[in-house]
Design a protein around this motif. Structure first.
Motif, mmCIF file in Angstrom:
data_model
loop_
_atom_site.group_PDB
_atom_site.id
_atom_site.type_symbol
_atom_site.label_atom_id
_atom_site.label_comp_id
_atom_site.label_asym_id
_atom_site.label_seq_id
_atom_site.Cartn_x
_atom_site.Cartn_y
_atom_site.Cartn_z
ATOM 1 N N VAL A 78 0.847 -1.197 0.000
ATOM 2 C CA VAL A 78 0.000 0.000 0.000
ATOM 3 C C VAL A 78 0.884 1.250 0.000
ATOM 4 N N ARG A 79 1.970 1.198 0.758
ATOM 5 C CA ARG A 79 2.906 2.331 0.814
ATOM 6 C C ARG A 79 3.475 2.637 -0.571
ATOM 7 N N ARG A 80 3.912 1.588 -1.266
ATOM 8 C CA ARG A 80 4.448 1.765 -2.624
ATOM 9 C C ARG A 80 3.400 2.377 -3.548
ATOM 10 N N ALA A 81 2.170 1.869 -3.449
ATOM 11 C CA ALA A 81 1.084 2.363 -4.309
ATOM 12 C C ALA A 81 0.799 3.831 -4.007
ATOM 13 N N LEU A 82 0.801 4.218 -2.730
ATOM 14 C CA LEU A 82 0.569 5.617 -2.351
ATOM 15 C C LEU A 82 1.683 6.513 -2.899
ATOM 16 N N MET A 83 2.917 6.040 -2.807
ATOM 17 C CA MET A 83 4.049 6.844 -3.274
ATOM 18 C C MET A 83 4.052 6.988 -4.798
ATOM 19 N N LEU A 84 3.649 5.943 -5.499
ATOM 20 C CA LEU A 84 3.573 6.011 -6.959
ATOM 21 C C LEU A 84 2.560 7.059 -7.396
ATOM 22 N N GLN A 85 1.541 7.291 -6.532
ATOM 23 C CA GLN A 85 0.485 8.252 -6.864
ATOM 24 C C GLN A 85 0.756 9.628 -6.268
ATOM 25 N N GLY A 86 1.931 9.838 -5.673
ATOM 26 C CA GLY A 86 2.290 11.186 -5.255
ATOM 27 C C GLY A 86 2.465 11.458 -3.773
ATOM 28 N N ALA A 87 2.176 10.482 -2.920
ATOM 29 C CA ALA A 87 2.405 10.694 -1.487
ATOM 30 C C ALA A 87 3.911 10.736 -1.226
ATOM 31 N N GLY A 88 4.324 11.496 -0.222
ATOM 32 C CA GLY A 88 5.742 11.625 0.084
ATOM 33 C C GLY A 88 6.227 10.551 1.040
ATOM 34 N N ASP A 89 7.458 10.129 0.833
ATOM 35 C CA ASP A 89 8.077 9.099 1.669
ATOM 36 C C ASP A 89 7.964 9.423 3.161
ATOM 37 N N GLY A 90 8.242 10.669 3.519
ATOM 38 C CA GLY A 90 8.238 11.068 4.922
ATOM 39 C C GLY A 90 6.852 11.163 5.539
ATOM 40 N N GLN A 91 5.819 11.037 4.716
ATOM 41 C CA GLN A 91 4.446 11.117 5.227
ATOM 42 C C GLN A 91 3.923 9.760 5.685
ATOM 43 N N LEU A 92 4.642 8.707 5.350
ATOM 44 C CA LEU A 92 4.117 7.351 5.528
ATOM 45 C C LEU A 92 4.956 6.514 6.486
ATOM 46 N N THR A 93 4.285 5.886 7.414
ATOM 47 C CA THR A 93 4.919 4.946 8.336
ATOM 48 C C THR A 93 4.170 3.629 8.215
ATOM 49 N N THR A 94 4.896 2.509 8.208
ATOM 50 C CA THR A 94 4.209 1.220 8.163
ATOM 51 C C THR A 94 4.401 0.484 9.477
ATOM 52 N N VAL A 95 3.393 -0.290 9.841
ATOM 53 C CA VAL A 95 3.468 -1.150 11.018
ATOM 54 C C VAL A 95 2.655 -2.407 10.700
ATOM 55 N N SER A 96 3.100 -3.531 11.216
ATOM 56 C CA SER A 96 2.338 -4.771 11.035
ATOM 57 C C SER A 96 1.882 -5.293 12.383
ATOM 58 N N TYR A 97 0.595 -5.565 12.478
ATOM 59 C CA TYR A 97 0.048 -6.182 13.686
ATOM 60 C C TYR A 97 -0.177 -7.682 13.484
ATOM 61 N N GLY A 98 0.071 -8.175 12.266
ATOM 62 C CA GLY A 98 -0.197 -9.590 12.008
ATOM 63 C C GLY A 98 -1.650 -9.896 12.338
ATOM 64 N N GLU A 99 -1.861 -10.925 13.163
ATOM 65 C CA GLU A 99 -3.231 -11.334 13.523
ATOM 66 C C GLU A 99 -3.690 -10.706 14.844
ATOM 67 N N GLU A 100 -2.875 -9.809 15.428
ATOM 68 C CA GLU A 100 -3.123 -9.331 16.799
ATOM 69 C C GLU A 100 -4.276 -8.352 16.943
ATOM 70 N N GLN A 101 -4.710 -7.705 15.855
ATOM 71 C CA GLN A 101 -5.790 -6.718 15.953
ATOM 72 C C GLN A 101 -6.917 -7.052 14.989
ATOM 73 N N PRO A 102 -7.619 -8.151 15.254
ATOM 74 C CA PRO A 102 -8.689 -8.538 14.329
ATOM 75 C C PRO A 102 -9.832 -7.514 14.317
ATOM 76 N N ALA A 103 -10.393 -7.285 13.143
ATOM 77 C CA ALA A 103 -11.566 -6.416 13.014
ATOM 78 C C ALA A 103 -12.815 -7.215 13.359
ATOM 79 N N ALA A 104 -12.750 -8.525 13.151
ATOM 80 C CA ALA A 104 -13.873 -9.417 13.440
ATOM 81 C C ALA A 104 -13.338 -10.624 14.211
ATOM 82 N N MET A 105 -14.105 -11.096 15.178
ATOM 83 C CA MET A 105 -13.604 -12.156 16.053
ATOM 84 C C MET A 105 -13.871 -13.574 15.547
ATOM 85 N N GLY A 106 -14.803 -13.748 14.622
ATOM 86 C CA GLY A 106 -15.161 -15.099 14.186
ATOM 87 C C GLY A 106 -14.075 -15.786 13.382
#
Length: 125
Positions: A78-106
């Motif tokens: 997603v970061r690469r796609a945002l940058m290709l469309q004009g977002a600046g490198d310094g505007q973007l931070t990435t983090v991975s939660y893996g499976e730790e923050q589910p949006a749905a519990m099922g």
């Protein structure tokens, strides 16, 4: 206008959509989410002071370590796609939660699908 911070909270504006969903075990941004990515990239381009945290998430299948890596690959895609469309490198931070923050519990497919996502979170301005 469409590039003001108010647009982020307007449910009628595409910028209010902050989730990009992924197929199982994939980290390719699907065509149906390209417009969302493009809209956020244009917003970031117009608001150079804006900062976004790109949060990668996975469903519960696979090991914790594998899912942290997969969430990171999704966030980076997603970061690469945002940058290709004009977002600046310094505007973007990435983090991975893996499976730790589910949006749905099922464990049904509908829930797992909601958990395979990248969320764009804007830092308070």
């Amino acid at each position: 206008g469409a590039t003001s911070a108010a647009a982020l909270k307007d449910p009628r504006n595409i910028l209010s959509k902050r989730n990009i969903y992924f197929d199982y075990d994939q980290f390719t941004v699907k065509d149906e989410y390209k417009a969302i990515v493009e809209a956020h990239a244009k917003y970031l381009q117009a608001n150079r002071g804006a900062r976004a945290i790109i949060q990668g998430n996975t469903d519960e299948r696979g090991t914790r370590e594998y899912n942290i890596a997969l969430g990171e690959r999704r966030a980076q895609a997603v970061r690469r796609a945002l940058m290709l469309q004009g977002a600046g490198d310094g505007q973007l931070t990435t983090v991975s939660y893996g499976e730790e923050q589910p949006a749905a519990m099922g464990s049904d497919e509908a829930s797992l699908k909601l958990n395979r996502r990248v969320e764009l979170v804007y830092a308070a301005q």
